[in-house]
Motif scaffolding. Structure first.
Motif, mmCIF file in Angstrom:
data_model
loop_
_atom_site.group_PDB
_atom_site.id
_atom_site.type_symbol
_atom_site.label_atom_id
_atom_site.label_comp_id
_atom_site.label_asym_id
_atom_site.label_seq_id
_atom_site.Cartn_x
_atom_site.Cartn_y
_atom_site.Cartn_z
ATOM 1 N N CYS A 1 1.927 -7.912 -50.136
ATOM 2 C CA CYS A 1 3.120 -7.148 -50.520
ATOM 3 C C CYS A 1 4.217 -8.084 -51.001
ATOM 4 C CB CYS A 1 3.623 -6.316 -49.340
ATOM 5 S SG CYS A 1 2.541 -4.945 -48.874
ATOM 6 N N ALA A 2 4.494 -9.108 -50.205
ATOM 7 C CA ALA A 2 5.558 -10.044 -50.556
ATOM 8 C C ALA A 2 5.214 -10.827 -51.814
ATOM 9 C CB ALA A 2 5.810 -11.008 -49.391
ATOM 10 N N LEU A 3 3.953 -11.260 -51.917
ATOM 11 C CA LEU A 3 3.532 -12.033 -53.085
ATOM 12 C C LEU A 3 3.680 -11.212 -54.357
ATOM 13 C CD1 LEU A 3 2.219 -14.575 -54.284
ATOM 14 C CD2 LEU A 3 0.003 -13.516 -53.885
ATOM 15 N N GLY A 4 3.146 -9.974 -54.325
ATOM 16 C CA GLY A 4 3.223 -9.132 -55.512
ATOM 17 C C GLY A 4 4.643 -8.750 -55.867
ATOM 18 N N LEU A 5 5.432 -8.389 -54.860
ATOM 19 C CA LEU A 5 6.781 -7.899 -55.119
ATOM 20 C C LEU A 5 7.709 -9.001 -55.618
ATOM 21 C CD1 LEU A 5 7.336 -5.523 -52.071
ATOM 22 C CD2 LEU A 5 7.172 -4.849 -54.470
ATOM 23 N N ILE A 6 7.734 -10.138 -54.940
ATOM 24 C CA ILE A 6 8.698 -11.184 -55.267
ATOM 25 C C ILE A 6 8.214 -12.087 -56.402
ATOM 26 C CG2 ILE A 6 10.035 -13.112 -54.364
ATOM 27 C CD1 ILE A 6 10.786 -10.371 -53.246
ATOM 28 N N MET A 7 6.974 -12.573 -56.295
ATOM 29 C CA MET A 7 6.508 -13.549 -57.277
ATOM 30 C C MET A 7 6.287 -12.932 -58.648
ATOM 31 S SD MET A 7 4.127 -16.392 -55.473
ATOM 32 C CE MET A 7 4.810 -17.483 -54.222
ATOM 33 N N ALA A 8 5.770 -11.713 -58.701
ATOM 34 C CA ALA A 8 5.522 -11.093 -60.006
ATOM 35 C C ALA A 8 6.818 -10.920 -60.772
ATOM 36 C CB ALA A 8 4.825 -9.752 -59.823
ATOM 37 N N GLY A 9 7.839 -10.397 -60.080
ATOM 38 C CA GLY A 9 9.126 -10.239 -60.737
ATOM 39 C C GLY A 9 9.735 -11.572 -61.120
ATOM 40 N N GLY A 10 9.595 -12.565 -60.240
ATOM 41 C CA GLY A 10 10.113 -13.891 -60.542
ATOM 42 C C GLY A 10 9.442 -14.500 -61.759
ATOM 43 N N ILE A 11 8.129 -14.295 -61.884
ATOM 44 C CA ILE A 11 7.393 -14.822 -63.041
ATOM 45 C C ILE A 11 7.876 -14.161 -64.324
ATOM 46 C CG2 ILE A 11 5.139 -14.845 -64.164
ATOM 47 C CD1 ILE A 11 3.915 -15.305 -61.388
ATOM 48 N N VAL A 12 8.052 -12.837 -64.282
ATOM 49 C CA VAL A 12 8.516 -12.114 -65.475
ATOM 50 C C VAL A 12 9.896 -12.613 -65.910
ATOM 51 C CG1 VAL A 12 9.304 -9.867 -66.313
ATOM 52 C CG2 VAL A 12 7.143 -10.048 -65.076
ATOM 53 N N LEU A 13 10.797 -12.775 -64.955
ATOM 54 C CA LEU A 13 12.138 -13.263 -65.282
ATOM 55 C C LEU A 13 12.095 -14.708 -65.780
ATOM 56 C CD1 LEU A 13 14.123 -11.715 -62.295
ATOM 57 C CD2 LEU A 13 14.187 -11.003 -64.689
ATOM 58 N N LEU A 14 11.207 -15.518 -65.197
ATOM 59 C CA LEU A 14 11.071 -16.909 -65.636
ATOM 60 C C LEU A 14 10.515 -16.973 -67.055
ATOM 61 C CD1 LEU A 14 11.281 -19.911 -64.859
ATOM 62 C CD2 LEU A 14 8.964 -19.753 -63.924
ATOM 63 N N GLU A 15 9.505 -16.146 -67.335
ATOM 64 C CA GLU A 15 8.945 -16.096 -68.687
ATOM 65 C C GLU A 15 10.006 -15.677 -69.702
ATOM 66 O OE1 GLU A 15 4.228 -15.037 -67.874
ATOM 67 O OE2 GLU A 15 5.627 -13.464 -68.464
ATOM 68 N N ARG A 16 10.803 -14.699 -69.328
ATOM 69 C CA ARG A 16 11.862 -14.238 -70.232
ATOM 70 C C ARG A 16 12.880 -15.361 -70.485
ATOM 71 N NH1 ARG A 16 15.088 -9.008 -68.455
ATOM 72 N NH2 ARG A 16 13.352 -7.940 -69.474
ATOM 73 N N ASP A 17 13.250 -16.057 -69.416
ATOM 74 C CA ASP A 17 14.233 -17.135 -69.537
ATOM 75 C C ASP A 17 13.704 -18.279 -70.405
ATOM 76 O OD1 ASP A 17 16.829 -18.335 -68.653
ATOM 77 O OD2 ASP A 17 15.493 -19.833 -67.773
ATOM 78 N N SER B 1 -2.239 -5.968 -56.318
ATOM 79 C CA SER B 1 -2.124 -5.490 -57.701
ATOM 80 C C SER B 1 -1.098 -4.371 -57.802
ATOM 81 C CB SER B 1 -3.488 -5.015 -58.215
ATOM 82 O OG SER B 1 -3.976 -3.922 -57.454
ATOM 83 N N LEU B 2 -1.072 -3.473 -56.807
ATOM 84 C CA LEU B 2 -0.084 -2.399 -56.796
ATOM 85 C C LEU B 2 1.338 -2.956 -56.754
ATOM 86 C CD1 LEU B 2 0.949 0.516 -56.413
ATOM 87 C CD2 LEU B 2 0.444 0.272 -53.966
ATOM 88 N N MET B 3 1.578 -3.884 -55.832
ATOM 89 C CA MET B 3 2.916 -4.441 -55.689
ATOM 90 C C MET B 3 3.315 -5.282 -56.906
ATOM 91 S SD MET B 3 3.971 -3.109 -53.007
ATOM 92 C CE MET B 3 3.284 -2.203 -51.615
ATOM 93 N N THR B 4 2.343 -5.930 -57.527
ATOM 94 C CA THR B 4 2.626 -6.697 -58.742
ATOM 95 C C THR B 4 3.096 -5.785 -59.871
ATOM 96 O OG1 THR B 4 1.022 -8.427 -58.182
ATOM 97 C CG2 THR B 4 1.612 -8.197 -60.507
ATOM 98 N N LEU B 5 2.380 -4.687 -60.077
ATOM 99 C CA LEU B 5 2.748 -3.747 -61.137
ATOM 100 C C LEU B 5 4.089 -3.083 -60.844
ATOM 101 C CD1 LEU B 5 -0.781 -2.185 -61.691
ATOM 102 C CD2 LEU B 5 0.446 -3.680 -63.282
ATOM 103 N N LEU B 6 4.317 -2.737 -59.575
ATOM 104 C CA LEU B 6 5.610 -2.175 -59.187
ATOM 105 C C LEU B 6 6.731 -3.172 -59.466
ATOM 106 C CD1 LEU B 6 7.332 0.000 -57.711
ATOM 107 C CD2 LEU B 6 6.795 -1.197 -55.575
ATOM 108 N N SER B 7 6.512 -4.423 -59.100
ATOM 109 C CA SER B 7 7.520 -5.459 -59.293
ATOM 110 C C SER B 7 7.828 -5.675 -60.769
ATOM 111 C CB SER B 7 7.020 -6.768 -58.669
ATOM 112 O OG SER B 7 7.943 -7.799 -58.867
ATOM 113 N N ILE B 8 6.813 -5.659 -61.610
ATOM 114 C CA ILE B 8 7.024 -5.841 -63.043
ATOM 115 C C ILE B 8 7.870 -4.698 -63.599
ATOM 116 C CG2 ILE B 8 5.876 -5.813 -65.294
ATOM 117 C CD1 ILE B 8 3.573 -7.362 -63.986
ATOM 118 N N GLY B 9 7.561 -3.465 -63.147
ATOM 119 C CA GLY B 9 8.329 -2.312 -63.608
ATOM 120 C C GLY B 9 9.798 -2.402 -63.249
ATOM 121 N N VAL B 10 10.107 -3.048 -62.133
ATOM 122 C CA VAL B 10 11.500 -3.235 -61.718
ATOM 123 C C VAL B 10 12.116 -4.434 -62.437
ATOM 124 C CG1 VAL B 10 13.035 -3.719 -59.777
ATOM 125 C CG2 VAL B 10 11.091 -2.187 -59.457
#
Length: 240
Positions: free
Chosen positions: A55-71, A130-139
């Motif tokens: 849960c923590a890995l998908g929620l925090i790291m996925a969003g962090g990766i997306v923001l890092l890629e954008r930056d 995978s669920l938490m990763t997709l949720l995190s990306i959507g946020v």
């Protein structure tokens, strides 16, 4: 082939930015923690850690990766090319789920316990991550700052923690059956061999349904907030 290439790209990206090293340290902390847990409570502790880790890995790291890629401007060349967004999202979910699976097995090996059903245990970790990763990306795609993302992801994730109340016999209700993390806990309880076939089928079904819904939401969110704004000047105000 594009999906495999994106999956390999994500693995290299995570390795280059130290995600695997961080999780090695996390597993070391868990190993030390188990030394202080009394023997009768180790199985229960292992289940809770295996529940919280993906849960923590998908929620925090996925969003962090997306923001890092954008930056770093990764999205501009990525989506200027005729790339399949479905492959991009599935590669993200797959690469982080693999990291969760490795960490989950290391945690249980260090605790001295082996899941009663390795397949259901692994399915629980993979489908939850995978669920938490997709949720995190959507946020994450809705925000430009890590602080805004971390604040809002906690709001989105709060309902998924509720089944832990039933696990600890604090409060139980059939409404928890509608939440995917109820299925997660039941699959992880295969650690003690206490899950029957019907529970396994229910758990996989509810997790697959929620994964599909999270994928559709992440796809639409990415299309609206990223793909349609490729080349947009960085520093735009948060989109809510």
């Amino acid at each position: 082939m594009k999906g495999l290439a994106l999956f390999a790209f994500d693995i290299r990206f995570q390795w280059r930015h130290g995600f695997y090293f961080v999780y090695l340290l996390v597993c070391a902390v868990y190993w030390v923690l188990f030394w202080f847990v009394p023997e009768p409570y180790r199985d229960e502790t292992a289940i809770v850690l295996a529940f919280s880790d993906p849960c923590a890995l998908g929620l925090i790291m996925a969003g962090g990766i997306v923001l890092l890629e954008r930056d770093q401007g990764v999205h501009d060349p990525l989506f200027v090319c005729p790339i399949d967004l479905r492959s991009y999202l599935l590669a993200k979910a797959g690469s982080l789920s693999l990291l969760s699976l490795i960490a989950g097995w290391i945690i249980h090996m260090t605790s001295g316990s082996i899941p009663g059903s390795p397949l259901t245990f692994s399915a629980g970790i993979l489908l939850t991550s995978s669920l938490m990763t997709l949720l995190s990306i959507g946020v994450a795609v809705r925000y430009r700052s890590i602080n805004s993302f971390i604040l809002m992801i906690q709001v989105y994730a709060l309902p998924f923690v509720l089944p832990l109340l039933g696990f600890f016999d604090l409060w139980d209700t059939d409404l928890f059956l509608l939440l995917p993390t109820e299925g997660t806990l039941r699959l992880l309880e295969s650690l003690s061999g206490g899950v029957n076939l019907l529970e396994v089928l229910y758990s996989i079904f509810i997790l697959l349904i929620w994964n599909y819904g999270a994928y559709l939401w992440a796809y639409r969110s990415y299309t609206r907030y990223v793909r349609m704004n490729v080349g947009e000047e960085r520093g735009t105000n948060d989109k809510i």
